[in-house]
Structure formats: C-alpha cells, structure tokens
Write a protein that holds these residues in place. Structure first.
Motif, PDB file in Angstrom:
ATOM      1  N   TYR A 375       0.754  -1.372   0.048  1.00  0.00           N
ATOM      2  CA  TYR A 375       0.077   0.026   0.084  1.00  0.00           C
ATOM      3  C   TYR A 375       0.871   1.061  -0.052  1.00  0.00           C
ATOM      4  O   TYR A 375       1.887   1.394   0.814  1.00  0.00           O
ATOM      5  CB  TYR A 375      -0.831  -0.086   1.131  1.00  0.00           C
ATOM      6  CG  TYR A 375      -1.797   1.044   1.356  1.00  0.00           C
ATOM      7  CD1 TYR A 375      -2.848   1.271   0.278  1.00  0.00           C
ATOM      8  CD2 TYR A 375      -1.877   1.782   2.536  1.00  0.00           C
ATOM      9  CE1 TYR A 375      -3.679   2.419   0.343  1.00  0.00           C
ATOM     10  CE2 TYR A 375      -3.130   2.744   2.670  1.00  0.00           C
ATOM     11  CZ  TYR A 375      -3.808   2.970   1.669  1.00  0.00           C
ATOM     12  OH  TYR A 375      -4.756   4.012   1.737  1.00  0.00           O
ATOM     13  N   ASP A 376       0.568   2.142  -1.078  1.00  0.00           N
ATOM     14  CA  ASP A 376       1.518   3.249  -1.098  1.00  0.00           C
ATOM     15  C   ASP A 376       0.757   4.437  -0.352  1.00  0.00           C
ATOM     16  O   ASP A 376       1.232   5.779  -0.536  1.00  0.00           O
ATOM     17  CB  ASP A 376       1.749   3.607  -2.688  1.00  0.00           C
ATOM     18  CG  ASP A 376       0.735   4.024  -3.388  1.00  0.00           C
ATOM     19  OD1 ASP A 376      -0.539   4.081  -2.971  1.00  0.00           O
ATOM     20  OD2 ASP A 376       0.670   4.197  -4.768  1.00  0.00           O
ATOM     21  N   GLY A 377      -0.414   4.277   0.485  1.00  0.00           N
ATOM     22  CA  GLY A 377      -1.390   5.532   0.569  1.00  0.00           C
ATOM     23  C   GLY A 377      -2.359   5.537  -0.027  1.00  0.00           C
ATOM     24  O   GLY A 377      -3.246   6.391   0.546  1.00  0.00           O
ATOM     25  N   TYR A 378      -2.449   5.354  -1.431  1.00  0.00           N
ATOM     26  CA  TYR A 378      -3.617   5.387  -2.117  1.00  0.00           C
ATOM     27  C   TYR A 378      -4.037   4.198  -3.023  1.00  0.00           C
ATOM     28  O   TYR A 378      -5.266   3.966  -2.857  1.00  0.00           O
ATOM     29  CB  TYR A 378      -3.031   6.721  -3.175  1.00  0.00           C
ATOM     30  CG  TYR A 378      -3.020   7.840  -2.510  1.00  0.00           C
ATOM     31  CD1 TYR A 378      -3.835   8.834  -2.474  1.00  0.00           C
ATOM     32  CD2 TYR A 378      -1.375   8.172  -2.351  1.00  0.00           C
ATOM     33  CE1 TYR A 378      -3.821   9.999  -1.695  1.00  0.00           C
ATOM     34  CE2 TYR A 378      -1.345   9.420  -1.614  1.00  0.00           C
ATOM     35  CZ  TYR A 378      -2.280  10.498  -1.231  1.00  0.00           C
ATOM     36  OH  TYR A 378      -2.148  11.551  -0.917  1.00  0.00           O
ATOM     37  N   PHE A 379      -3.216   3.368  -3.317  1.00  0.00           N
ATOM     38  CA  PHE A 379      -3.420   2.228  -4.185  1.00  0.00           C
ATOM     39  C   PHE A 379      -2.834   0.941  -3.468  1.00  0.00           C
ATOM     40  O   PHE A 379      -1.559   1.108  -2.933  1.00  0.00           O
ATOM     41  CB  PHE A 379      -3.106   2.371  -5.487  1.00  0.00           C
ATOM     42  CG  PHE A 379      -3.576   3.459  -5.833  1.00  0.00           C
ATOM     43  CD1 PHE A 379      -5.129   3.583  -6.679  1.00  0.00           C
ATOM     44  CD2 PHE A 379      -2.957   4.883  -6.477  1.00  0.00           C
ATOM     45  CE1 PHE A 379      -5.708   4.681  -7.142  1.00  0.00           C
ATOM     46  CE2 PHE A 379      -3.810   5.958  -6.912  1.00  0.00           C
ATOM     47  CZ  PHE A 379      -5.061   5.679  -7.330  1.00  0.00           C
TER      48      PHE A 379
END
Length: 454
Positions: A375-379
């Motif tokens: 998870y990259d914070g958005y996707f």
C-alpha cells in the motif's frame, strides 16, 4: 392445481423496537455465527420456495430494506398495536394470494425447514384445518401464552395475563408461529378485537374466533424449545450463539474432524471442514472459510474468507484474512498474516510475516519478518514471487514487484525493483566499523552519570 402444489407465502414480523438490545442496529440484524439472525430464518424458508415473502417492519426500516434488497416485500406497521395488527399490514401484499401463509418472527431465527413444512402439510390433512399452531414445551412455562388442546386440536389459545389458574397449569406454550390458509387469514384477523389485558390485537385470537365459527385448528409441537427461542437481548443473543456453536462442534466431530478442545473453537455459519482436519484450542472461524482434508489449524489462529487445500498447516497464532488461498501442503507459522494472497503448493511462511496482495509460487520459502509493502497510501499493489524463491529474513518487498523463480533475496533487504530468475539480490548499506568506539562511549556515560549522582 393439486393441494400438494399449493403455493406458500411467508409473513415475517420484524417491526419491534428491540429496546432490550440497546442498539442502533436493528434487532434482527444482530449476527449469530457471523450471519444476521433474519438471514438464518430466510435460509430455512428458502427451501420451501415461497411464492411471496412479506416482512413487516417498523423502526429501523431502512436497515432492513437494505439487507433484504428485492428478496422480500416490506410493509410498515405504524403504530404497533400487537401481533394481529402486524400480520394485518400484509393484507394488501397478499390480496390475491390463495395459498398457505406461514407466519414467522425475525427474532426467532432457528425454526427448521422440516418444522415449517410439517405445519404447511398439516393444513392439507383430511380435517381441513384453517390454522396450524406451533407449540412448545419448556421446562418452565413462565409467562408464555398457553395452547389448550385435545388430541392435536386446539380448543383455546390464551395469553398468560388473561389465563385462569387451570389454564396456566398447562405446559403447552404458544410460540406465536402459525400456518394459516390464505383465504381464511385476513377474514379471521378482521374479527379480532383488543379487549384484553394489553389492549392489543393478538394474532392468537384468530384461533379462538375460528373455533367459535366451527372451523378446525391444529397444534404441532416443536422438536425442542430451543427451536422457537426468541432473541430479545444481548444475553439471549449470547445464549443463542452458544447453543448454535455447541451443535456445530458436535456436527464437525461427527463428520470426522478432531477438535482438541471443542468449547474453545468457534465456527461461522458457512464453515466447511474436510475429513481428518485437526483444530487445536482457541481457534476462530469467520465467514467464508473452507478446509480440505488433512488440514491442521494450530492454537490461537483466526481465519476469515480463506481457502485451505489438502495437507495445509497453519499457526499457532496465524491470521488468514479474506482472499487467503493456501494450496496443497503450504505452511503458515506463528504470527503470520495473509490477506488476498495465494501461497503455492508446498510454500512456507513460518514466522512473523505479512503477505498481502501477493502470489507466491510453489516451494517458495518466506523468511521471518518478511513484509510485502502493498500500500502506497492511495493504491494497493501486487507482489509476485516465483517458484522455489528464497526470501531472506527481515526483507521488505516494495510492490509492485516480481521476484523470479529460484531467486534469492538476502536477509535485511528492501527490494524495490524486479529480481530476475535465479538472481541474488541484496540491498544493504555498507557496514561501518569503529574499533573501541563503544568502550569510549560507555566510559564517558558512566563518568557523566557519576557526576550527576553527587
């Protein structure tokens, strides 16, 4: 149409405020074994293939309609003037219905399909009963309404508050559940008054009215009082859960599973177990879990939405979240969490790892402390690990990433680029060595501390 193909309709009463639950959630949506109680009831009803389903709603109508979707028609009871008044709200929905009507309660979720069918079949017997009442015989009849019957024929129905001492001595109690000939139901309800201790329209009065008119009313008895137990409070919800779990554990063992400490294992309504499954103490199955043969679940593991193939072993202290798929002979050890990931045949993740949004090839070995950074914070991003790959301990695999077959990732690596088949990848800072530095540090700190103590 022959009598045996007479269509069936159901009326489920779910308009009560459920105040004893002290909850913003509608009472009949509280779960038993991970499934809303009304869904248990609807599943049993479904086997009868009803032509129409009507749910009588009141407070929390929006919640119920969202749960039911287009599976049932909802009708509003407002104000709420008793069970007879509740059933009457379904009159328009069933105006042209000429079959048999089953009256059920959303907070009495465990009436069996067999019992429902027996009630419908009772209306088809030679005496042409207009009403079939479901009675039960509790150890303590308390303040339940009574069913006064002779030779299976009901002579009088009476609420406890309106009953004589002789009637209260009868231990055949009224569950409230009935099957009624459709053409008779609303005719009888239209004649019900509210001259009683509660000032309400009692559904039970249709029996007394039918008897006064020379009609026939029959009674059947539930197999056990538990089958018709209502759930009105958190304590009763917990008691229903305990009864359900006990029955499911007994069934699991009868079907060939070993439960080391049965009372500490909790199943969901749809848990599937193969033969020769072993479940150690303190294991919880959430909804959507399927175990093949010869699976071992070690102590203190939690599974939900997971599929385990033959010979898989997990735990102790493993957590499988929805989308976890473990193929034949895969092994997951202590403090490993798997979410929306497939562990291939014979692959292992034995210690302290998080594997999410990943596909892990057959025979791969995932070292202790490995994390797929999905998870990259958005996707969310995918990690793919090839067959027989070896991931060293304390590695961070930064998705999206592909690790090739037979590749090795050195311990302590933070890998952000793809690794080719058969490649070794190590991502480590150069080690810095300062001889004697630690000794000098300790000496200085001890001196500083001694100065401060004076």
């Amino acid at each position: 149409m022959s009598d045996h193909s007479t269509p069936i309709a159901t009326i489920i009463l779910a308009a009560g405020k459920g105040t004893r639950m002290k909850s913003s959630r509608h009472k009949v949506l509280h779960p038993v074994a991970g499934r809303p109680m009304i869904e248990h009831l609807l599943a049993s009803v479904a086997d009868l293939a009803p032509q129409k389903q009507v749910v009588v709603v009141g407070d929390g109508r929006d919640q119920l309609e969202a749960q039911l979707g287009d599976r049932a028609q909802t009708v509003l009871q407002e104000p709420q003037l008793g069970t007879g008044h509740a059933v009457q709200q379904a009159e328009d929905a069933l105006r042209d219905f000429t079959g048999h009507v089953l009256i059920l309660y959303g907070d009495v979720p465990f009436v069996s399909t067999d019992t429902m069918r027996a009630m419908i079949e009772r209306l088809k017997e030679d005496d042409a009963a207009d009403v079939a009442v479901l009675g039960f015989q509790p150890e303590d009849p308390l303040q339940y309404g009574r069913v006064i019957a002779e030779n299976g024929r009901v002579t009088r129905m009476v609420e406890y508050k309106d009953a004589s001492e002789a009637e209260r001595a009868c231990n055949l109690c009224n569950s409230g559940i009935m099957a009624v000939r459709g053409p008779a139901l609303f005719d009888l309800l239209g004649k019900v008054g509210k001259e009683n201790a509660q000032g309400e329209y009692y559904l039970t009065d249709i029996v007394n009215i039918a008897n006064d008119e020379g009609r026939s009313c029959a009674v059947l008895t539930a197999a056990t009082p538990d089958e018709v137990a209502g759930i009105n409070s958190r304590a009763e919800l917990a008691a229903a859960e305990a009864r359900w779990q006990q029955a499911r554990r007994t069934q699991a063992m009868a079907d060939g599973a070993t439960l080391v400490a049965p009372d500490t294992v909790f199943f969901a309504w749809d848990t599937v177990l193969g033969r020769d499954v072993t479940v150690e103490p303190n294991v919880v199955f959430g909804p959507g879990v399927s175990l093949a043969d010869n699976v071992t679940i070690r102590a203190f593991s939690h599974l939900e939405g997971a599929s385990l193939a033959e010979g898989v072993e997990i735990g102790p202290y493993a957590r499988l979240r929805p989308g976890a798929v473990l193929e034949e002979g895969a092994k997951v050890g202590n403090f490993v969490e798997i979410k929306k990931a497939t562990l291939g045949k014979g692959a292992k993740a034995n210690h302290l790892s998080y594997l999410g949004d990943a596909t892990i090839g057959a025979g791969a070995n995932i070292g202790a402390g490995t994390i797929t950074c999905n998870y990259d914070g958005y996707f969310k991003h995918q990690t793919v690990i090839g067959e027989r790959a070896f991931i060293g301990s304390n590695s961070a695999l930064i998705a999206p990433i592909n690790i090739g077959a037979d590749a090795i990732v050195g311990a302590g690596s933070a890998v952000s680029r793809d690794v080719a088949d058969g490649e070794l990848r190590m991502v480590r800072a150069e080690q810095l060595v300062k001889p004697g530095w630690a000794d000098r540090f300790h000496d200085a700190m001890k001196k500083k501390k001694s100065m401060g103590d004076k």
